[in-house]
Design a protein around this motif. Structure first.
Motif, PDB file in Angstrom:
ATOM      1  N   ALA A  15      -8.665  -0.721   4.832  1.00 48.29           N
ATOM      2  CA  ALA A  15      -9.938  -0.055   4.567  1.00 48.29           C
ATOM      3  C   ALA A  15     -10.939  -0.231   5.696  1.00 48.29           C
ATOM      4  O   ALA A  15     -11.730   0.672   5.987  1.00 48.29           O
TER       5      ALA A  15
ATOM      6  N   HIS B  80      -7.953  -4.925   3.296  1.00 46.35           N
ATOM      7  CA  HIS B  80      -7.070  -3.944   2.680  1.00 46.35           C
ATOM      8  C   HIS B  80      -7.551  -3.569   1.278  1.00 46.35           C
ATOM      9  O   HIS B  80      -8.114  -4.395   0.552  1.00 46.35           O
TER      10      HIS B  80
ATOM     11  N   GLY C  96      -5.726   4.529   6.818  1.00 44.10           N
ATOM     12  CA  GLY C  96      -5.346   3.194   6.394  1.00 44.10           C
ATOM     13  C   GLY C  96      -3.871   2.866   6.540  1.00 44.10           C
ATOM     14  O   GLY C  96      -3.478   1.714   6.385  1.00 44.10           O
TER      15      GLY C  96
END
Length: 274
Positions: free
Chosen positions: A122, A115, A145
């Motif tokens: 990500a 993340h 995301g």
């Protein structure tokens, strides 16, 4: 256990279905741990049944993952993200995997959720092990995301099953970890679908009473996983499945993948949680 801990368990069913040259299916009950890498030491201090890098009923050892050196996993993963041009600026990294049970583990696949600092996902790193002691990972950036359901695909680069050649393509579909989690992996080749493998499970808290209950329901789970792999291999051999040649593992331990065709466009199959 502290209320601030976000690591948890997912208990459910693994399902495999091979389609060629003959249909062969299997299913079994398991549980996974979803571990926040930054919480490992906290979990180890607070739990009587879980330890980080030391023996316990359940444990997580850094040497079982990444480059196998035993060093902290976050710097290694951040290096791989950097190779892909992805910076997460200290964002959360969690790994879905089997724990060591009484010191033993085999993880056919571990999934890392990487993340960004703002919480957006990500990238996902899929870490694959085979029973020959080899390991390879696929790092795939996430395009949206905030999406709850993710679809990704990549070319296969690593020998896993002795009955499947390396040539092929993986199609992944995930339901983001929440009250439920699901992962489906479809493998295909030039002739079409070959294999569907999935896990669908429900969330359990990461507390000693839940860990003990999981052990009672799934004693010696990781040993049974390996035994099951070899039993199923014997069944496949009796059904006439041919062995595929085993090439050397890729020179690079991680394949960096760029997003391409989605699973939805490629006809993938998604098994939702029960």
């Amino acid at each position: 256990m502290s209320k601030d801990v976000t690591s948890r368990l997912y208990e459910g069913e693994v399902f495999h279905r091979r389609l060629r040259p003959r249909v062969h299916t299997l299913s079994y009950r398991v549980f996974y741990m979803l571990l926040e890498l930054d919480e490992l030491e906290t979990l180890s201090r607070q739990s009587w049944l879980f330890a980080h890098n030391r023996f316990s009923l359940f444990s997580f050892h850094d040497a079982d993952h990444g480059d196998g050196s035993g060093g902290p996993l976050r710097p290694w993963i951040e290096t791989q993200l950097g190779r892909a041009g992805i910076g997460i600026e200290g964002g959360r990294i969690s790994v879905l995997c089997f724990p060591r049970v009484l010191g033993y583990v085999f993880n056919p696949i571990s999934v890392y959720f990487c993340h960004r600092a703002d919480g957006a996902l990500a990238a996902i790193l899929y870490e694959v092990n085979n029973t020959f002691g080899d390991r390879h990972s696929y790092l795939i950036p996430v395009e949206d995301g905030a999406a709850e359901t993710l679809t990704q695909d990549c070319d296969k680069a690593f020998y896993v099953s002795p009955f499947l050649p390396v040539a092929g393509r993986y199609h992944f579909k995930l339901l983001r970890p929440g009250a439920r989690f699901a992962l489906t992996i479809r493998e295909s080749d030039a002739e079409g679908p070959l294999l569907t493998a999935s896990f669908a499970g429900r969330e359990r808290a990461f507390r000693d009473r839940d860990l003990l209950a999981a052990f009672v329901r799934h004693p010696l789970m990781t040993l049974k996983v390996v035994a099951g792999i070899h039993i199923e291999a014997a069944k496949l051999s009796r059904k006439g499945f041919r062995l595929a040649a085993r090439p050397a593992a890729p020179a690079s331990p991680v394949t960096i993948v760029q997003p391409s065709v989605s699973l939805r466009d490629s006809g993938g199959v998604f098994v939702p949680p029960a």
